[in-house]
Every structure is written in structure tokens, then in C-alpha cells.
Design a protein around this motif. Structure first.
Motif, PDB file in Angstrom:
ATOM      1  N   UNK A  99      -3.417   5.420 -11.876  1.00 42.05           N
ATOM      2  CA  UNK A  99      -2.522   5.065 -10.775  1.00 42.05           C
ATOM      3  C   UNK A  99      -2.951   3.688 -10.296  1.00 42.05           C
ATOM      4  N   UNK A 100      -1.993   2.778 -10.147  1.00 46.97           N
ATOM      5  CA  UNK A 100      -2.311   1.419  -9.713  1.00 46.97           C
ATOM      6  C   UNK A 100      -1.505   1.039  -8.484  1.00 46.97           C
ATOM      7  N   UNK A 101      -2.091   0.150  -7.677  1.00 48.29           N
ATOM      8  CA  UNK A 101      -1.313  -0.387  -6.563  1.00 48.29           C
ATOM      9  C   UNK A 101      -0.503  -1.581  -7.066  1.00 48.29           C
ATOM     10  N   UNK A 144      -1.079   8.660  -4.326  1.00 46.58           N
ATOM     11  CA  UNK A 144      -1.093   8.892  -2.878  1.00 46.58           C
ATOM     12  C   UNK A 144       0.074   8.192  -2.186  1.00 46.58           C
ATOM     13  N   UNK A 145       1.025   7.683  -2.976  1.00 45.12           N
ATOM     14  CA  UNK A 145       2.201   7.010  -2.412  1.00 45.12           C
ATOM     15  C   UNK A 145       3.357   7.201  -3.390  1.00 45.12           C
ATOM     16  N   UNK A 146       4.582   6.984  -2.935  1.00 41.48           N
ATOM     17  CA  UNK A 146       5.722   7.097  -3.848  1.00 41.48           C
ATOM     18  C   UNK A 146       5.530   6.210  -5.078  1.00 41.48           C
ATOM     19  N   UNK A 147       5.942   6.713  -6.237  1.00 46.15           N
ATOM     20  CA  UNK A 147       5.742   5.998  -7.498  1.00 46.15           C
ATOM     21  C   UNK A 147       6.992   5.235  -7.901  1.00 46.15           C
ATOM     22  N   UNK A 148       6.793   3.972  -8.321  1.00 43.72           N
ATOM     23  CA  UNK A 148       7.922   3.164  -8.797  1.00 43.72           C
ATOM     24  C   UNK A 148       8.305   3.516 -10.223  1.00 43.72           C
ATOM     25  N   UNK A 191       0.822  -1.211   0.000  1.00 42.20           N
ATOM     26  CA  UNK A 191       0.000   0.000   0.000  1.00 42.20           C
ATOM     27  C   UNK A 191       0.856   1.261   0.000  1.00 42.20           C
ATOM     28  N   UNK A 192       2.160   1.096   0.171  1.00 36.43           N
ATOM     29  CA  UNK A 192       3.032   2.273   0.277  1.00 36.43           C
ATOM     30  C   UNK A 192       3.762   2.612  -1.009  1.00 36.43           C
TER      31      UNK A 192
END
Ligand SMILES: [Zn+2]
Length: 378
Positions: free
Chosen positions: A111-113, A150-154, A92-93
Motif C-alpha cells: 500500500x502506498x501513499x 487505511x484510506x480509500x484506494x485509487x 493522506x486521504x
């Protein structure tokens, strides 16, 4: 929102590596194991990977420092001694961005998890835009979804029509008015993120393989305005001598002529099975055989795919596109044609099926590319 859990059999800790790559490789093995199997204790990780507990603890610390892994709490598995703390990929991060440039008149991004679930979507209509105007809209769209993460992107994965050469250069995508567009560098320079660009059907086959039910030897045929394909053989995506493997849309099927294709040839696979051509044929079909165009399309597709399936000894043929066209008669005719044309012993376990969630398959597959690279997930 689906909760697709990738399968454990993707993990292959025995792959050989050069010593210089040892640490990065080991970090990637830990991530792959956690990603595929799920949270586990450091002791379990060490056991499964055949590494010492000290080595695994060290690798996990580095992954936690970089934000790739997290601790979840104590393990509930009852074993003698102190319960281990569970660690997992930071599901989730961390997030990834997928971009689909292959839809009709619209550019899409999301945006995907890390499990391939779509969290936020955005799109831009492109109507009559072409060339640089489309590039500008792609950048605008990408900036919008980066802002929504909503989280750092890879990283960012892009599925585009056309053939994608080395370095993420789109050789030619007529529908976007692109020739030799260095899309990877353009998007990377504008965002500062790792960027991966592939043909849309190649993105789709990644989605089916990593997030769907695809096995290690499959061809996926993506049917929309055009017809493209992606191949996974032995668990690896096939690229080919010209980065065009799977491009079967403009292969002539049969020796009996057919309609003239937009490429100028006669009887290309696309003339039989592209979605617009199928819709047209269905409208024109006689009342006595309203489904005939679907049966013929399935048969032509089978004629084109049989040698591919035989040469590569594939076990799955997957169709991705509008279900009302591809399910039913077309799929059945394809299945029947393949079985009639292939050696019986190779077809006993041959599966001919539709891909899940075809509308989002490129977005999800493009994001999978980011996971493959950044997490070593396959
Ligand atoms: Zn053609």
C-alpha cells in the motif's frame, strides 16, 4: 520513510483536449498542479492555470466532494486582503496498491501513499507454483493489502514479467507459467478497483520518471534474472507496435558469438548482463582480472544501447538492479562505451546512473500508473 516531492515541470496546462473532455481535463489539471507544486489557494491555482477564480472554485468543490482534494487551512502568504484557504491533493486521504510479480520466487505487494511512500508490505513465496496457482496467490496477496489500506484506494498497479498486451493481458511470462492471462480483468473482477498492468521494466521507468530524478528522455534498463527496458521519450512512455518496446534482453550483441541463451540464440544481451550470469562469470573470473566480467558487461550493454540512445536522442541511461554488480566498473564501462560510440555533441549532457531504491522500483512504479490514470499525474 522518504518524502519525495514530485517536480512542478510535469504540469502542461496547454495540452489540447476535445470539448467533451473539457471538465475531466480541467479537474485533472487542478490535481496535477496541486500534486506537483503542493498546496495553494484557489486564487493561486486560478493564476497558475490561467482559469477564472469561479471556474477553479467550482472544480475544487467537485474534487473535495469526490475526496480527491482537501482544504488545509489559511495560507501564510502575506497579501493584501483576506488570506486564501490552502487546498491540496488529498495526500493522506487516498492510497494506491502496487504489485511486483517480477522478483525471484516471491510475489510482492504494498500500500502506498500518493507520494510513493510504502506504508504496508506483504508477499507470497511461489517456489514451484505455476499458472493458475500463481494467479490465486496474486489475488490472495492483493486481498491482504487491500485489507491493510487505511484510506480509500485509487486503484491497483501491477508490474509483471513478460509482454503485456492491450487490456492488461499478459501474453507470456514463462517464469510464472502464464500465457495469455487476462490479469487486469481477473484482478479488477475480484476487487472492484481500477487495475493497470504493465511490464515490470515499464513500471520501473515510471517510478524513475515520476518519483525519481528521471528527465523527459530516458531509457531504464532493469537487470535481474532477465534484462528488460522501459523508455520515456518526450515525457511519454513508448509502447511500440507489439507492446514490447524496451525489450532488449534477447537482442544479440556483436558478431563474435558468446554463450547460448535460454531463448536458444547465441550472445543475447542477457547472457552478458543478467544478474545470475554476471555472478557466475565473476566466480569464474581469474584472479588477475576479477572485475573483467563487469567491464565486458558494461561494454556489451553500451554496444546494445548506443543506437537506441542515438535514434531517440536520449539524455539519460538508468540502470536498475543489484548495486554491487551495476555500480562501479560496469557503469563506468557503459558510460565510456556510449561516449566512444555516440556523436560527441549528443553526449555532453548524457547521464549514466543507477536508479534509486531498485528493490522497490516496480512496486512504486506500478502505483504511479494508478496516479497517472486516476489523478492525471504525469
Ligand atoms: Zn536470448
Amino acid at each position: 520513510m522518504s518524502t519525495t516531492v514530485p517536480r512542478a515541470r510535469r504540469v502542461s496546462p496547454r495540452s489540447a483536449v476535445l470539448p467533451a473532455h473539457g471538465r475531466r481535463h480541467n479537474l485533472s489539471l487542478v490535481l496535477q498542479m496541486l500534486y506537483s507544486v503542493g498546496a495553494m489557494s484557489r486564487a493561486d491555482l486560478a493564476r497558475r492555470l490561467g482559469m477564472s477564480k469561479v471556474t477553479v472554485s467550482d472544480l475544487v468543490s467537485e474534487l473535495m466532494d469526490s475526496g480527491h482534494a482537501v482544504e488545509l487551512g489559511p495560507s501564510e502568504v502575506v497579501r493584501p486582503g483576506k488570506p486564501g484557504t490552502l487546498v491540496d491533493v488529498n495526500r493522506t486521504g487516498l492510497q494506491a496498491i502496487g504489485v511486483d510479480l517480477a522478483e525471484h520466487e516471491v510475489l510482492r505487494a504494498a500500500v502506498l501513499d500518493l507520494d510513493g511512500n510504502i506504508l504496508v508490505r506483504a508477499e507470497r513465496a511461489i517456489a514451484d507454483d505455476s499458472g493458475q496457482a500463481v494467479v490465486d496467490k496474486v489475488l490472495d496477496l492483493v486481498h491482504e493489502v487491500i485489507g491493510a489500506a487505511t484510506a480509500p484506494l485509487l486503484g491497483i498497479g501491477v508490474g509483471t514479467p513478460g509482454i503485456v498486451g492491450p487490456g492488461g493481458v499478459v501474453d507470456t511470462a514463462p517464469n510464472l507459467g502464464w500465457t495469455d492471462v487476462p490479469l487486469r480483468d481477473i484482478v479488477a473482477n475480484a476487487t472492484g478497483l481500477p487495475v493497470f498492468v504493465v511490464n515490470d521494466a515499464d513500471a520501473a521507468v515510471h517510478a524513475d520518471y515520476t518519483l525519481g530524478e528521471g528527465g523527459d528522455d530516458l531509457v531504464l534498463v532493469k537487470i535481474g534474472r532477465g534484462v528488460g527496458g522501459g523508455l520515456i521519450v518526450g515525457g511519454q512512455r513508448v509502447r511500440g507496435a507489439h507492446f514490447a518496446s524496451g525489450e532488449i534482453g534477447h537482442v544479440t550483441v556483436g558478431t563474435d558469438g558468446g554463450a547460448t541463451c535460454r531463448c536458444g540464440k547465441v550472445g543475447c544481451l542477457e547472457t552478458w548482463v543478467s544478474a545470475p550470469n554476471l555472478e557466475k562469470a565473476l566466480e569464474a573470473a581469474g584472479a588477475d582480472a576479477p572485475q573483467e566480467p563487469l567491464r565486458e558487461a558494461g561494454e556489451r550493454l553500451g554496444i546494445a544501447l548506443a543506437p537506441v540512445v542515438a535514434a531517440l536522442d536520449l539524455s539519460e541511461v538508468v540502470l536498475s538492479g543489484p548495486e554491487h554488480l551495476l555500480g562501479g566498473v560496469l557503469r563506468d564501462a557503459l558510460d565510456e562505451t556510449l561516449r566512444a560510440r555516440l556523436l560527441a555533441r549528443t553526449t555532453t549532457d548524457l547521464t549514466v546512473r543507477l536508479a534509486h531504491r531498485p528493490d522497490d522500483i516496480v512496486l512504486r512504479g506500478a502505483a504511479v500508473l494508478v496516479l497517472w490514470d486516476q489523478l492525471g499525474v504525469a
